[in-house]
Design a protein around this motif. Structure first.
Motif, short mmCIF file in Angstrom:
data_model
loop_
_atom_site.label_atom_id
_atom_site.label_comp_id
_atom_site.label_asym_id
_atom_site.label_seq_id
_atom_site.Cartn_x
_atom_site.Cartn_y
_atom_site.Cartn_z
N PRO A 53 0.83 -1.21 0.00
CA PRO A 53 0.00 0.00 0.00
C PRO A 53 0.86 1.26 0.00
N PRO A 54 0.33 2.37 -0.50
CA PRO A 54 1.06 3.63 -0.38
C PRO A 54 1.37 3.93 1.08
N ASP B 34 1.11 6.44 2.90
CA ASP B 34 0.17 7.27 3.68
C ASP B 34 -1.20 6.62 3.83
N ARG B 35 -1.38 5.41 3.32
CA ARG B 35 -2.70 4.78 3.38
C ARG B 35 -2.85 3.95 4.65
N VAL C 48 -4.39 0.85 6.23
CA VAL C 48 -4.93 -0.42 5.75
C VAL C 48 -5.91 -0.94 6.80
N GLU D 62 -3.55 -3.67 9.94
CA GLU D 62 -2.75 -2.48 10.23
C GLU D 62 -1.30 -2.84 10.53
N ARG E 175 0.24 -4.52 6.95
CA ARG E 175 0.27 -3.53 5.87
C ARG E 175 0.40 -4.18 4.50
N GLU F 17 -2.13 -4.78 1.12
CA GLU F 17 -3.41 -4.47 0.49
C GLU F 17 -3.88 -5.68 -0.31
#
Length: 463
Positions: free
Chosen positions: A304-305, A307-308, A310, A323, A326, A328
């Motif tokens: 994931p990016p 700043d995202r 999860v 979380e 991490r 996606e």
């Protein structure tokens, strides 16, 4: 025809709470699932398993079903609170007699019993009095319960599974509250997982020290995992997929085969991830005679990016601890799905078996659950024409055969989930996995076409 190895184990599986019923009969004490299912809003349409398939009163009929389809092995679980109503203390001899009847009927009909000691139904007394799986003392209670089982049934039961899908007890039971005991926490899943692993080590130590030599059985643990396929060939997505597998399966298998939790978990979880004592580590290492795998599907995994956030995925996505790991997760729109919304990608099964084979040093593996729920099967006429189930099993068995023949994976058996439609935990009676249709109003069993098709597979030892 793809021929399977000689002595390949063909079976079907169930679990005590899902099929037995008789919840207040024969001296049985309540479990955490009785309490959970009787709590409004916790299960589909507030359904419970008080009666479910009524296997408690239908042992002979159900063993006859197995015999009719030529079943070679039957995996089922003991209800701890049927044997020890308080989870400890006085033995319920009526409960012992119930399982004696079942085991004797199986043996008399040439069906090998495979017993799971714990399939999520902790005696309620241990939850109320000791805080259940969160209490480190639970390992000693598990060991004493297991010893009772070995003493009473080990002369006939030669295949033991300590825990079914400890991941579900940890994440679904104590992380997102979807399963009993319905707790939500970011820390408790790691504590519960740790205590279940410690309990597994103690159970196996008791069996090997006191029973295995004389009884000549084997003991292992069954874990569940969905495959994680890198969404792209980028290094980041490949790393994310690997991390997803380590957070899912490595969490429970690495301590047994490699001595500790995966490094990526230590790095991500920090102090919330407990540490094993030297005694626990010694008990756990190499404490499984075989690798039990429950396999149903898989998803794409990607990085994931930065700043995202999860979020934890829906329970059926089997993401868990999102979380922390991490990763996606996503689907390919072209993938077919079961009624559980699980992706049907047979090659993921072959890849999962290969990953286990490589990471854990070529262990003997049994697929202890694989199957599918199909829509519309409340209607018996729809249910009996379940050609899609036969096709599902067929393509997954072909993938298993490729893993054996081409990849040289030591896969020794396959258990279809499930022998019959049953109580599907929080989803109640809304999902049906069975080879046999069950009318839950009358208890009537009706073989589906898949039961006959699977009988042919077992008879031919080939697909």
């Amino acid at each position: 025809m793809k021929q399977f190895p000689e002595n390949f184990v063909w079976g079907a599986a169930t679990a005590a709470y899902q099929i037995e019923g008789g919840w207040r009969e024969g001296g049985r004490g309540p479990s955490i699932w009785d309490a959970f299912a009787h709590t409004p809003g916790k299960t589909f349409a507030n359904q419970n398993a008080d009666v479910t398939c009524d296997h408690f009163h239908r042992i002979d009929e159900d063993v006859a079903l197995m015999k009719a389809m030529g079943l070679k092995a039957y995996r089922f679980s003991f209800s701890w609170s049927r044997l020890l109503p308080q989870g400890r203390g006085a033995v319920n001899e009526a409960g012992v007699a119930f399982y004696d009847r079942l085991i004797n009927a199986l043996v008399a009909n040439g069906i090998t019993p495979w017993v799971t000691l714990y399939h999520w139904d902790l005696p309620l007394a241990l939850q109320m009095e000791l805080d259940g799986l969160l209490n480190p003392e639970i390992a000693e209670h598990f060991a004493r319960y297991a010893e009772l089982c070995f003493e009473r049934f080990g002369d006939r039961v030669k295949h033991w599974i300590t825990f079914n899908e400890a991941w579900c007890s940890a994440v679904l039971g104590h992380g997102i509250g979807y399963f009993a005991p319905g707790r939500t926490s970011k820390a408790e899943p790691y504590i519960v997982a740790h205590n279940l692993l410690r309990s597994h080590g103690r159970i196996v130590e008791v069996y090997r020290r006191k029973f295995q030599a004389a009884q000549r059985g084997v003991i292992g643990i069954t874990n569940n995992c969905d495959w994680r396929e890198p969404k792209t060939d980028s290094a980041a997505d490949r790393a994310a997929a690997e991390r997803g597998l380590e957070f899912f399966l490595g969490w429970f298998a690495d301590p047994i085969y490699r001595g500790d939790y995966p490094d990526c978990m230590r790095a991500a979880v920090g102090d919330r991830l407990p540490r094993f004592s030297e005694e626990d580590r010694a008990m756990l290492k190499d404490s499984s005679d075989f690798f039990g795998l429950n396999f149903y599907g898989g998803m794409y995994a990607s990085e994931p990016p930065a700043d995202r956030v999860v979020a934890t995925t829906v329970p059926t996505g089997n993401g868990g601890m999102a979380e922390d790991q991490r990763v996606e997760l996503s689907d390919d729109p072209s993938w077919e799905k079961t009624d559980m919304n699980w992706n049907v990608v047979p090659q993921f099964c072959r890849k999962m078996l290969g990953w286990i084979d490589q990471r854990y040093g070529h262990p003997p593996i049994y697929i202890t659950e694989n199957g599918c729920a199909l829509p519309g099967e409340d209607d018996v006429q729809v249910a009996v024409n379940d050609t899609k189930r036969s096709e599902f099993i067929r393509v997954y068995l072909q993938a298993c055969h490729e893993a054996i023949a081409t990849d040289k994976v030591d896969l020794r058996g396959y258990f279809c989930w499930s022998l019959m439609d049953n109580f599907e935990w929080a989803l109640g009676y809304s999902k049906r996995f069975g080879l046999h249709h069950v009318d839950f109003a009358t208890g009537k069993r009706t073989p589906k076409k898949s039961a006959g098709w699977y009988a042919e597979v077992m008879r031919n030892n080939a697909v």
